[in-house]
Design an enzyme around this catalytic site. Structure first.
Site, mmCIF file in Angstrom:
data_model
loop_
_atom_site.group_PDB
_atom_site.id
_atom_site.type_symbol
_atom_site.label_atom_id
_atom_site.label_comp_id
_atom_site.label_asym_id
_atom_site.label_seq_id
_atom_site.Cartn_x
_atom_site.Cartn_y
_atom_site.Cartn_z
ATOM 1 N N LYS A 98 2.147 2.483 5.997
ATOM 2 C CA LYS A 98 2.947 2.194 4.798
ATOM 3 C C LYS A 98 2.185 1.237 3.898
ATOM 4 C CE LYS A 98 5.330 -1.586 7.186
ATOM 5 N NZ LYS A 98 6.640 -2.182 7.546
ATOM 6 N N GLY A 99 2.741 1.030 2.701
ATOM 7 C CA GLY A 99 2.253 0.003 1.794
ATOM 8 C C GLY A 99 0.798 0.141 1.417
ATOM 9 N N ARG A 129 1.248 0.998 15.071
ATOM 10 C CA ARG A 129 1.926 0.867 16.362
ATOM 11 C C ARG A 129 3.056 1.867 16.534
ATOM 12 N NH1 ARG A 129 3.678 -5.309 16.399
ATOM 13 N NH2 ARG A 129 4.295 -4.644 14.303
ATOM 14 N N ASP A 143 -2.139 -1.060 18.458
ATOM 15 C CA ASP A 143 -1.561 -2.402 18.366
ATOM 16 C C ASP A 143 -2.733 -3.365 18.412
ATOM 17 O OD1 ASP A 143 -0.439 -4.913 18.732
ATOM 18 O OD2 ASP A 143 0.943 -4.276 20.307
ATOM 19 N N SER A 201 -6.363 -12.430 1.478
ATOM 20 C CA SER A 201 -5.432 -12.801 0.411
ATOM 21 C C SER A 201 -5.997 -14.000 -0.318
ATOM 22 C CB SER A 201 -4.058 -13.157 0.990
ATOM 23 O OG SER A 201 -3.234 -13.742 -0.007
ATOM 24 N N TYR A 255 0.540 -18.429 7.460
ATOM 25 C CA TYR A 255 -0.089 -17.255 6.858
ATOM 26 C C TYR A 255 -1.352 -17.608 6.076
ATOM 27 C CZ TYR A 255 -0.781 -13.108 3.976
ATOM 28 O OH TYR A 255 -1.328 -12.014 3.362
ATOM 29 N N LYS A 260 -5.540 -16.538 6.772
ATOM 30 C CA LYS A 260 -6.449 -15.797 5.887
ATOM 31 C C LYS A 260 -7.717 -16.604 5.607
ATOM 32 C CE LYS A 260 -4.044 -12.048 5.514
ATOM 33 N NZ LYS A 260 -4.526 -10.794 6.132
ATOM 34 N N VAL A 281 1.405 -7.648 -4.293
ATOM 35 C CA VAL A 281 1.800 -6.248 -4.357
ATOM 36 C C VAL A 281 3.264 -6.097 -3.935
ATOM 37 C CG1 VAL A 281 1.341 -3.942 -3.435
ATOM 38 C CG2 VAL A 281 -0.560 -5.508 -3.899
#
Length: 245
Positions: free
Chosen positions: A14-15, A36, A61, A146, A168, A172, A201
């Site tokens: 996805k995404g 996964r 995974d 990011s 987070y 990164k 996004v």
């Protein structure tokens, strides 16, 4: 292309990951959709195939050694080598309201989980895929990072970089540092490795907030995965150019 080139994109169901897979597929790559969840993975493969992409599912995974080893063995059986690896799978970790991760009360288990996926997962997958990448004439590795991992931007009070994200954002920064170490190790070889910032996004990862589409977010990673020989390595890019460390 004179022969089939193969790419693996992690977190590709996805995404941004899906759009990276779609973009590489449109360029003629055979694309492994790493994910996964079996249902989501096969749904993504079906959509890609319907769009004309030569796609196949890769149960993966990134936090599990056995899963990663099995994924490498599957790609070896199906393709014999790997030409591009895009390490896209990542998590934000548990957030407080406002997308805040306050370092003064941060649950260390949250930090551990985020680093295990966003950093150790990248190392785990990259090292497992290296024997296959070394069989390619022009191997490329892209780590989806990011701009919040930029210490330069985080430390500048005049730059709006978003809320405090004590798990987070540092994950990164860690990923960026690891990317540089790989580039140093690969010096003098054909392997090019870089970090890519997709920008903000609108996906479920961001609660569908952000000015950029998944297709736009995928563009830098696709460009770096298809760099010509002699291209940059050990750098951090966004659409507008180099992101400061």
């Amino acid at each position: 292309m004179s022969e089939t080139t193969t790419a693996l994109v992690t977190g590709a169901n996805k995404g941004i990951g899906y759009e990276i897979a779609a973009g590489l597929g449109s360029l003629g790559y055979r694309v492994g959709v790493g994910a996964r969840d079996e249902t989501r993975r096969e749904t993504a493969v079906g959509k890609l195939r319907a769009a004309g992409v030569d796609a196949f599912g890769v149960p993966l995974d990134v936090t599990d050694d056995r899963s990663v080893t099995d994924a490498a063995e599957l790609i070896e059986r199906l393709a014999g080598r790997l030409d591009a690896l895009v390490n896209n799978a990542g998590i934000s970790g548990e957030m407080d309201p406002g997308w805040v991760q306050d370092p003064t009360v941060l649950d260390l288990e949250v930090l551990r989980t985020v680093v295990d996926t966003n950093v150790m997962g990248v190392v785990r997958v990259t090292n497992a895929m290296l024997p296959l990448l070394r069989r390619s004439a022009s191997p490329r590795i892209v780590n989806v990072s990011s701009s919040v991992g930029s210490l330069t931007r985080q430390a500048d009070p005049d730059i709006e970089i978003g809320p405090v994200m004590a798990a987070y954002a540092p994950s990164k920064s860690f990923l960026n540092a690891v990317t540089v170490q790989y580039a140093r190790q690969f010096a003098g070889t054909d392997i090019l490795i870089n970090a890519a910032c997709p920008g903000l996004v609108a996906t479920d990862f961001t609660g569908f907030h952000g000015p950029r589409t998944p297709e736009q977010g995928a563009s830098t990673a696709i460009r770096l995965a298809t760099l010509p020989d002699g291209g940059p390595t050990g750098s951090f890019f966004e659409d507008d150019g180099v992101v400061p460390w």
